[in-house]
Write a protein that holds these residues in place. Structure first.
Motif, mmCIF file in Angstrom:
data_model
loop_
_atom_site.group_PDB
_atom_site.id
_atom_site.type_symbol
_atom_site.label_atom_id
_atom_site.label_comp_id
_atom_site.label_asym_id
_atom_site.label_seq_id
_atom_site.Cartn_x
_atom_site.Cartn_y
_atom_site.Cartn_z
ATOM 1 N N SER A 68 15.398 -37.048 66.518
ATOM 2 C CA SER A 68 16.530 -37.685 65.833
ATOM 3 C C SER A 68 16.273 -39.190 65.770
ATOM 4 C CB SER A 68 17.842 -37.404 66.575
ATOM 5 O OG SER A 68 17.781 -37.874 67.914
ATOM 6 N N GLU A 69 16.571 -39.773 64.633
ATOM 7 C CA GLU A 69 16.281 -41.206 64.410
ATOM 8 C C GLU A 69 17.552 -41.944 64.017
ATOM 9 O OE1 GLU A 69 13.270 -41.247 61.432
ATOM 10 O OE2 GLU A 69 11.648 -40.744 62.843
ATOM 11 N N THR A 70 17.611 -43.183 64.440
ATOM 12 C CA THR A 70 18.723 -44.063 64.084
ATOM 13 C C THR A 70 18.172 -45.254 63.295
ATOM 14 O OG1 THR A 70 19.896 -43.434 66.110
ATOM 15 C CG2 THR A 70 20.660 -45.419 64.957
ATOM 16 N N HIS A 71 18.772 -45.537 62.122
ATOM 17 C CA HIS A 71 18.326 -46.627 61.259
ATOM 18 C C HIS A 71 19.450 -47.635 61.081
ATOM 19 C CE1 HIS A 71 15.706 -43.195 60.262
ATOM 20 N NE2 HIS A 71 14.777 -44.113 59.924
ATOM 21 N N ASP A 72 19.031 -48.882 60.810
ATOM 22 C CA ASP A 72 20.044 -49.902 60.540
ATOM 23 C C ASP A 72 20.403 -49.875 59.057
ATOM 24 O OD1 ASP A 72 17.937 -51.058 59.200
ATOM 25 O OD2 ASP A 72 17.581 -52.627 60.700
ATOM 26 N N LEU A 77 14.013 -48.355 61.205
ATOM 27 C CA LEU A 77 14.156 -47.512 62.381
ATOM 28 C C LEU A 77 14.555 -48.345 63.597
ATOM 29 C CD1 LEU A 77 13.810 -44.707 63.728
ATOM 30 C CD2 LEU A 77 11.417 -45.328 64.163
ATOM 31 N N SER A 80 14.650 -43.716 68.258
ATOM 32 C CA SER A 80 14.369 -42.296 68.021
ATOM 33 C C SER A 80 14.450 -41.558 69.352
ATOM 34 C CB SER A 80 12.991 -42.109 67.377
ATOM 35 O OG SER A 80 11.972 -42.520 68.264
ATOM 36 N N HIS A 81 14.789 -40.289 69.264
ATOM 37 C CA HIS A 81 14.931 -39.473 70.476
ATOM 38 C C HIS A 81 14.283 -38.123 70.233
ATOM 39 C CE1 HIS A 81 16.559 -37.620 74.061
ATOM 40 N NE2 HIS A 81 17.048 -36.636 73.306
ATOM 41 N N SER A 137 18.831 -33.182 62.924
ATOM 42 C CA SER A 137 17.575 -33.745 63.420
ATOM 43 C C SER A 137 16.408 -33.148 62.641
ATOM 44 C CB SER A 137 17.414 -33.457 64.919
ATOM 45 O OG SER A 137 18.502 -33.981 65.661
#
Length: 445
Positions: A68-72, A77, A80-81, A137
């Motif tokens: 799973s990724e988090t972006h602004d 990026l 990430s997990h 994800s």
């Protein structure tokens, strides 16, 4: 007369106090039973260390790596997990045939078993796609693996075969764990476009001590356990839907749905809450030893004070009815002999079994107390009668120990009958007149 009333009242109170005093050695004897039980449990643990402990089999589950990724706001990026998603089978059947034997550790016997276990199941491709879409994800089905959950790998004697989609595969040890269970795994690439179920079949041989359980890790679970052990105790979250128990063994079957457990068909491997619920969903059988030595000794000790009190009452009645006199020290010696019965019973039952030990211990105490009564009361007939009463008391106690389900009912009936008999025997005693009977005919002027 008032002085006699004070004397006999003090005698009764003294006898009652002596009976209560017997609680001290009875409590010590009960503590000794528990200590020996603890030693037996230690012996069971030592056997399990070398043989395999209480086993639980969980079947095969599909573990798929995810990210799973988090972006602004600019799409860059941020974090990430990496994780693992667990998907359960649609249906699974487990058949276990257990062969039981007893292993000794010192003087203690522990039931152990070896079992041939066969697992068959299938994982639906639509379940994989559905959970992948719901998770949000990125899934990597090409790096998936099938995981077997097992409680104690020390008892894993042989993996006869493992096939996935009809092709043989090999299980290997894994550092992953699911709740309290060890994981064995094999890699399996899952095509996202696949439209046929992922079928697996596994046959293995396990060893365990005292207990075998299964986990309901499928939407529909079918579990069957068979063994020549005649005394199963079905334990865990669910009882078997059908079962047959005979002197030659048992055959039990469970049908369990996903609705019967506290977790769903899919979860993250990082979810500690689900991992904690796995163990509580297990169900299976324990190799129960009915009327075990320590259980029987414990049950015998529960009636100790009652039977000592009844024996004291019998001696007191002979004092009153026959005009005899016994010293409190003599009561104390009789009580000591009766409390020693429980220590002798425990020591002998560990060596020769409960039934023969009970006969020897009861015979010894009856002989000692009966012979002492002959000498103390200076009346052979009275001594033999008291010995016979004591033998009857021990016969009743043995019946109470054996009648596990009806012990309370039998004990209550016997207690009421004894109280009624005592009231009948003392119905004509004038306690104010030093034990002389009432005159049943009125005086004539």
């Amino acid at each position: 007369m008032f002085r006699w009333t004070q004397t006999i009242t003090a005698k009764v109170l003294g006898i009652g106090l002596l009976a209560l005093l017997m609680l001290i050695p009875l409590t010590q004897a009960d503590g000794l039973v528990r200590e020996r039980q603890s030693m037996r449990d230690t012996a069971s643990a030592r056997v399990a260390d070398g043989w395999g402990g209480e086993q639980t089999i969980g079947g095969l589950v599909l573990a798929v790596p995810t990210r799973s990724e988090t972006h602004d706001a600019d799409g860059k990026l941020v974090a990430s997990h990496d994780g693992t998603e667990i998907v359960l089978a649609d249906d699974q059947s487990t058949v276990a045939d257990l062969s039981v034997e007893k292993r000794r550790f010192g003087m203690y016997e522990v039931p152990v078993y070896t079992g041939d276990v066969t697992l068959r199941g299938r994982i639906l491709p639509e379940d994989i796609r559905r959970f992948a879409a719901d998770s949000g994800s990125t899934w990597f089905p090409g790096k998936a693996e099938l995981r077997l959950l097992i409680a104690d790998t020390r008892g894993l004697q042989h993996i006869t075969s493992v096939t996935v989609d009809g092709k043989p595969v090999r299980l290997a040890s894994s550092t992953a764990r699911m709740g309290p269970y060890t994981v064995l795994s094999t890699p399996v690439a899952v095509d996202p476009a696949r439209d046929t179920p992922l079928d697996y079949v596994m046959t293995l041989r396990i060893a365990g001590t005292e207990s075998f359980s299964a986990l309901p890790l499928a939407r529909n679970n079918s579990v069957r356990v068979r063994s020549p052990w005649p005394d199963p105790s079905f334990t865990g979250a669910l009882l078997p839907g059908t079962r047959s128990v005979t002197a030659n063994g048992f055959d039990a079957s469970w049908q369990v749905l996903d609705l019967n457990r506290a977790y769903g068909q899919h979860w993250s491997a990082d979810d500690k809450d689900v991992a904690g619920r796995l163990e509580s969903s297990a169900f299976g059988v324990k190799l129960y030893q009915p009327g075990g030595v320590y259980q029987q000794n414990d049950r015998a000790g529960k009636y100790g004070l009652l039977f000592i009190a009844l024996t004291f009452v019998a001696f007191f009645l002979f004092e009153v009815l026959k005009g005899l006199r016994l010293h409190p020290v003599q009561y104390l010696l009789v009580g000591a002999a009766m409390t020693s019965f429980y220590v002798l019973l425990l020591a002998l039952s560990e060596q020769i079994g409960f039934g023969p030990a009970y006969a020897v211990a009861a015979g010894a105490v009856v002989s000692i107390v009966g012979g002492y009564a002959v000498a103390a009361l200076r009346a052979r007939r009275a001594g033999f009668t008291l010995g016979g009463v004591l033998a009857l008391v021990y016969a009743i106690l043995y019946g109470l120990i054996g009648a596990e389900q009806y012990a309370l009912l039998i004990g209550a009936v016997v207690l009421v009958a004894v109280v009624g008999l005592l009231m009948y025997l003392t119905r004509r005693i004038d306690w104010y007149a030093q034990g002389t009977p009432f005159n049943s005919t009125p005086d004539t002027p």
